[in-house]
Design an enzyme around this catalytic site. Structure first.
Site, PDB file in Angstrom:
ATOM      1  CB  CYS A  53      -0.952   0.086   1.189  1.00  0.00           C
ATOM      2  SG  CYS A  53      -2.066  -1.295   1.326  1.00  0.00           S
TER       3      CYS A  53
ATOM      4  NE  ARG B 157       4.697   1.898  -0.185  1.00  0.00           N
ATOM      5  CZ  ARG B 157       5.751   1.683   0.572  1.00  0.00           C
ATOM      6  NH1 ARG B 157       6.943   1.978   0.133  1.00  0.00           N
ATOM      7  NH2 ARG B 157       5.625   1.187   1.782  1.00  0.00           N
TER       8      ARG B 157
ATOM      9  CD1 TRP C 148      -0.213  -6.304  -3.165  1.00  0.00           C
ATOM     10  CD2 TRP C 148      -0.596  -6.945  -1.054  1.00  0.00           C
ATOM     11  NE1 TRP C 148       0.072  -7.648  -3.072  1.00  0.00           N
ATOM     12  CE2 TRP C 148      -0.154  -8.068  -1.792  1.00  0.00           C
ATOM     13  CE3 TRP C 148      -0.896  -7.113   0.307  1.00  0.00           C
ATOM     14  CZ2 TRP C 148       0.003  -9.332  -1.231  1.00  0.00           C
ATOM     15  CZ3 TRP C 148      -0.744  -8.379   0.872  1.00  0.00           C
ATOM     16  CH2 TRP C 148      -0.299  -9.462   0.094  1.00  0.00           C
TER      17      TRP C 148
ATOM     18  CG  ASN D  33       1.425   0.630   4.274  1.00  0.00           C
ATOM     19  OD1 ASN D  33       1.146  -0.558   4.146  1.00  0.00           O
ATOM     20  ND2 ASN D  33       2.655   1.087   4.084  1.00  0.00           N
ATOM     21  N   GLY D  34      -0.766  -1.163   6.385  1.00  0.00           N
ATOM     22  CA  GLY D  34      -0.440  -2.053   7.509  1.00  0.00           C
ATOM     23  C   GLY D  34      -1.622  -2.943   7.835  1.00  0.00           C
TER      24      GLY D  34
ATOM     25  CD  GLU E 246      16.989 -13.051  -7.639  1.00  0.00           C
ATOM     26  OE1 GLU E 246      16.451 -13.598  -6.659  1.00  0.00           O
ATOM     27  OE2 GLU E 246      16.603 -11.951  -8.082  1.00  0.00           O
TER      28      GLU E 246
ATOM     29  CE  LYS F 287      13.703 -10.973  -9.916  1.00  0.00           C
ATOM     30  NZ  LYS F 287      14.354 -10.969  -8.673  1.00  0.00           N
TER      31      LYS F 287
ATOM     32  CD  GLU G  74       9.802 -11.268  -8.641  1.00  0.00           C
ATOM     33  OE1 GLU G  74       9.108 -10.800  -7.732  1.00  0.00           O
ATOM     34  OE2 GLU G  74      11.041 -11.188  -8.650  1.00  0.00           O
TER      35      GLU G  74
ATOM     36  CG  HIS H  36      19.419 -37.049  -4.623  1.00  0.00           C
ATOM     37  ND1 HIS H  36      19.799 -38.249  -4.076  1.00  0.00           N
ATOM     38  CD2 HIS H  36      20.568 -36.408  -4.954  1.00  0.00           C
ATOM     39  CE1 HIS H  36      21.121 -38.326  -4.055  1.00  0.00           C
ATOM     40  NE2 HIS H  36      21.600 -37.222  -4.587  1.00  0.00           N
TER      41      HIS H  36
ATOM     42  CE  LYS I  87      11.419  -2.818  -5.426  1.00  0.00           C
ATOM     43  NZ  LYS I  87      12.140  -3.841  -6.197  1.00  0.00           N
TER      44      LYS I  87
HETATM   45  O1  M6R Z   1      12.939  -4.970   0.241  1.00  0.00           O
HETATM   46  P1  M6R Z   1      13.472  -6.347   0.481  1.00  0.00           P
HETATM   47  O2  M6R Z   1      14.790  -6.575  -0.205  1.00  0.00           O
HETATM   48  O3  M6R Z   1      13.563  -6.695   1.933  1.00  0.00           O
HETATM   49  O4  M6R Z   1      12.427  -7.309  -0.183  1.00  0.00           O
HETATM   50  C1  M6R Z   1      12.548  -8.695  -0.074  1.00  0.00           C
HETATM   51  C2  M6R Z   1      11.632  -9.393  -1.036  1.00  0.00           C
HETATM   52  O5  M6R Z   1      10.306  -9.061  -0.793  1.00  0.00           O
HETATM   53  C3  M6R Z   1      11.969  -9.049  -2.499  1.00  0.00           C
HETATM   54  O6  M6R Z   1      13.290  -9.338  -2.815  1.00  0.00           O
HETATM   55  C4  M6R Z   1      11.041  -9.844  -3.453  1.00  0.00           C
HETATM   56  O7  M6R Z   1      11.336 -11.193  -3.390  1.00  0.00           O
HETATM   57  C5  M6R Z   1      11.167  -9.321  -4.886  1.00  0.00           C
HETATM   58  N1  M6R Z   1       9.871  -9.228  -5.484  1.00  0.00           N
HETATM   59  C6  M6R Z   1      11.996 -10.195  -5.748  1.00  0.00           C
HETATM   60  O8  M6R Z   1      12.116  -9.731  -7.042  1.00  0.00           O
END
Ligand code: M6R
Length: 607
Positions: free
Chosen positions: A2, A27, A74, A100-101, A480, A484, A487, A503, A602
């Site tokens: 948010c 956000r 969000w 927000n929260g 990673e 990517k 997501e 395995h 984000k």
């Molecule tokens: O702001 P942060 O680095 O603490 O965020 C951690 C994760 O939420 C963040 O890396 C998330 O996995 C991303 N969407 C990955 O691309």
């Protein structure tokens, strides 16, 4: 999660609020809304979906006012819909609130309010706040807000306006970011300063349990007991150009391509010509010398950077390093204690689970060193020492430049600790430092071949599932790369250590499976090649990442992405670039909203 914006001044509030929301859309983007004090009524407009939907509606509605609040959501409580979008009003429509929260005790408070005759118009936890403020209101908005927040449990930042006090804007912060922006006869509130950077770079970072009371000409900060507290005005370190997409179709591509520059910045900030420049850590030198073990806590991409950090530190320092996801660390029985070091890694510095890990470690007497991108963030404030990643604002939800920045800082930190603890000879440390300086140009070389990677993306676009395989320090790269892809393209993708294939996961392999193999030159190259051979034998469709001039890999695939030769320990800084580009182009070619993937936000400021 948010985004909040608030404005009070002399200009048309709706325009400033919508502009602010657009800068905060990363956000949350399931719905949005604004409330503006138009003469003596609160005009509220809300819309499900992206901010452009709200903008359209606002442009068709006639209203005007110079103070207001806005929100991009969000969803936590209540589905994304017009009625659940913020702002929320009290029954008499005298108070408007954005939040927000999460309010953990909202159910009991709601029950109580229902008994007293309150009528609710949404399913959110937030709405109780506007009702409570309205009930506590006796011609003093800040006092009504203060009395209300004392009743709330959970995490929240709030922005509040009242129809009875034109021009007054009240903001509250507890475990969720809120920043005040200051410009002559205008004041702003926002979850992130990028909301108002086009208007001002003068900011006040509110602390937890602080309430900001703003009018066009004044800023006052009080605590939850109503006592006036002093505050520090600071200047933002980034420019408004950095939050603009410029010529790029997506922020993600812009941010991938920015990585060589970011790494150069880190190198020149933390290294001198032939030594380290880590004055930030001077006071910790003795503590570092005595360390017996290191813990790392992070989430998502930052966790993968932490895994690379583990390989580096165990190799360079020869001490055990435990890496935990914030969400796991906080509920297990962590062995961390006094005299230990916790390294917390976070782009935003606001990730709830990472912060919970930090607080737990602190309680147990550990020292906190954070690796963070955002100045003034909660993590930075709660850490004993901070190494900034200097990556500039990262807007795309999928983290890219923050990842290589985090790894670069971890490499520098590991080498610095190795020098301090005398676990590596100086000559070797110097040779690593020299090689590190070559990394930006290696990244640049890969970035220049982006059109070739796009062609591969085009060929692999329609595969239903991807497997990413790596070994040793590039196993986190596989994780990673898979994160990517999943997501932003919604294709199921899994990262695996190649040695584990037999395995279980090798059962997945057939001609419909895309397998990305990280087979750069390394101590495990021949092992990796055997794994590639096994995939090839089962007709898996292979994309190989290999080091320039490697002819052997041609046997397994025509889809080869060559990367410059570099020492294995530094290779994660390079191997990740083609994987970021591959994920980007697959999502872009599929026509997805790359920067704002579905269901994500984000910064994950709630648990
Ligand atoms: O702001 P942060 O680095 O603490 O965020 C951690 C994760 O939420 C963040 O890396 C998330 O996995 C991303 N969407 C990955 O691309």
């Amino acid at each position: 999660m948010c985004g909040i914006v608030g404005y009070t001044g002399k200009r048309e509030a709706k325009e400033i609020l919508i502009k602010g929301l657009k800068n905060l859309e990363y956000r949350g983007y399931d719905s949005a809304g604004i409330a503006v004090l138009d003469k003596n009524r609160l005009k509220v407009i809300k819309r499900k979906g992206k901010i452009k939907n709200l903008e359209e509606l606002v442009s068709k509605t006639s209203f005007s006012g110079s103070s207001g609040i806005a929100h991009t959501r969000w969803a936590t409580h209540g589905v994304p819909s017009d009625k659940n979008a913020h702002p929320h009003l009290g029954c008499k429509k005298r108070i408007a609130v954005v939040h927000n929260g999460i309010i953990e005790n909202f159910e009991s408070l709601k029950k109580d309010l229902l008994k007293k005759g309150c009528k609710f118009s949404s399913d959110t936890d937030t709405e109780i706040i506007s009702h409570l403020i309205e009930r506590n209101y006796h011609q003093n908005l800040e006092e009504a807000v203060r009395k209300t927040v004392l009743l709330l449990k959970g995490s929240f930042s709030l922005a509040v306006i009242s129809k009875d006090e034109p021009g007054k804007l009240v903001g509250v912060r507890l475990d969720s970011p809120l920043i005040v922006g200051i410009k002559d006869e205008e004041k702003f509130l926002a979850s992130d300063s990028s909301a108002f950077i086009e208007d001002t770079r003068r900011v006040v970072y509110l602390k937890d349990r602080e309430i900001a009371v703003l009018t066009p000409d004044s800023v006052k900060v009080i605590d939850f007991q109503g006592r006036k507290v002093s505050f520090k005005e600071e200047l933002l370190s980034f420019s408004k150009e950095e939050v603009k997409k410029g010529v790029f179709k997506h922020f993600m591509l812009k941010e991938i391509l920015e990585q060589p520059k970011v790494l150069e910045k880190i190198l020149s900030y933390y290294l001198k010509e032939k030594d380290f420049n880590l004055k930030e850590l001077t006071a910790f030198r003795d503590f570092f010398k005595k360390l017996q073990k290191i813990n790392i806590v992070a989430c998502g991409t930052a966790y993968h950077a932490g895994l690379v950090g583990k390989y580096l530190m165990e190799k360079f320092l020869n001490i055990p390093v435990e890496v935990d996801l914030g969400s796991e660390f906080r509920y297990k029985q962590p062995t961390i204690r006094k005299g230990d070091l916790l390294i917390a890694i976070s782009q935003s510095g606001e990730t709830a689970d990472t912060l919970a890990g930090v607080r737990l470690a602190k309680k147990r007497g550990a020292k906190i060193l954070s690796i963070c991108n955002v100045l003034g963030s909660t993590l930075v404030r709660e850490s004993d020492k901070v190494l900034y990643t200097l990556a500039g604002p990262e807007i795309s939800v999928a983290s890219t430049k923050a990842y290589s920045a985090q790894i670069m800082v971890l490499v520098i930190l590991s080498l610095y600790l190795a020098k301090l603890r005398r676990t590596l000879p100086d000559s070797l440390i110097n040779s690593y430092l020299n090689l590190l300086r070559k990394i930006p140009s290696c990244q640049l070389k890969i970035v220049k071949s982006k059109d070739e990677i796009r062609k591969i993306a085009q060929k692999y676009l329609n595969f239903g599932a991807f497997l990413y395989l790596g070994r040793n320090i590039n196993y986190p790269t596989a994780l990673e790369g898979a994160l990517k892809l999943k997501e932003i393209s919604y294709i199921p993708a899994e990262g695996y250590p190649a040695g584990e294939m037999k395995h279980g996961p090798i059962a997945l392999i057939d001609e419909y499976r895309a397998v990305v193999c990280i087979a750069n030159n390394s101590s495990v190259y021949s092992k990796m090649l055997s794994n590639v051979e096994e995939i090839f034998a089962r007709r898996g469709r292979i994309i190989i990442l290999a080091t320039e001039e490697d002819e052997q890999v041609k046997k397994y695939s025509r889809q080869i992405i060559y990367i410059p030769k570099i020492k294995e320990e530094l290779s994660p800084l390079i191997t990740i670039i083609p994987l970021q580009l591959l994920a980007y182009y697959i999502a872009e070619l599929k026509g997805y909203d790359v920067d704002k993937p579905r269901n994500l936000a984000k910064s994950v400021t709630v648990e």
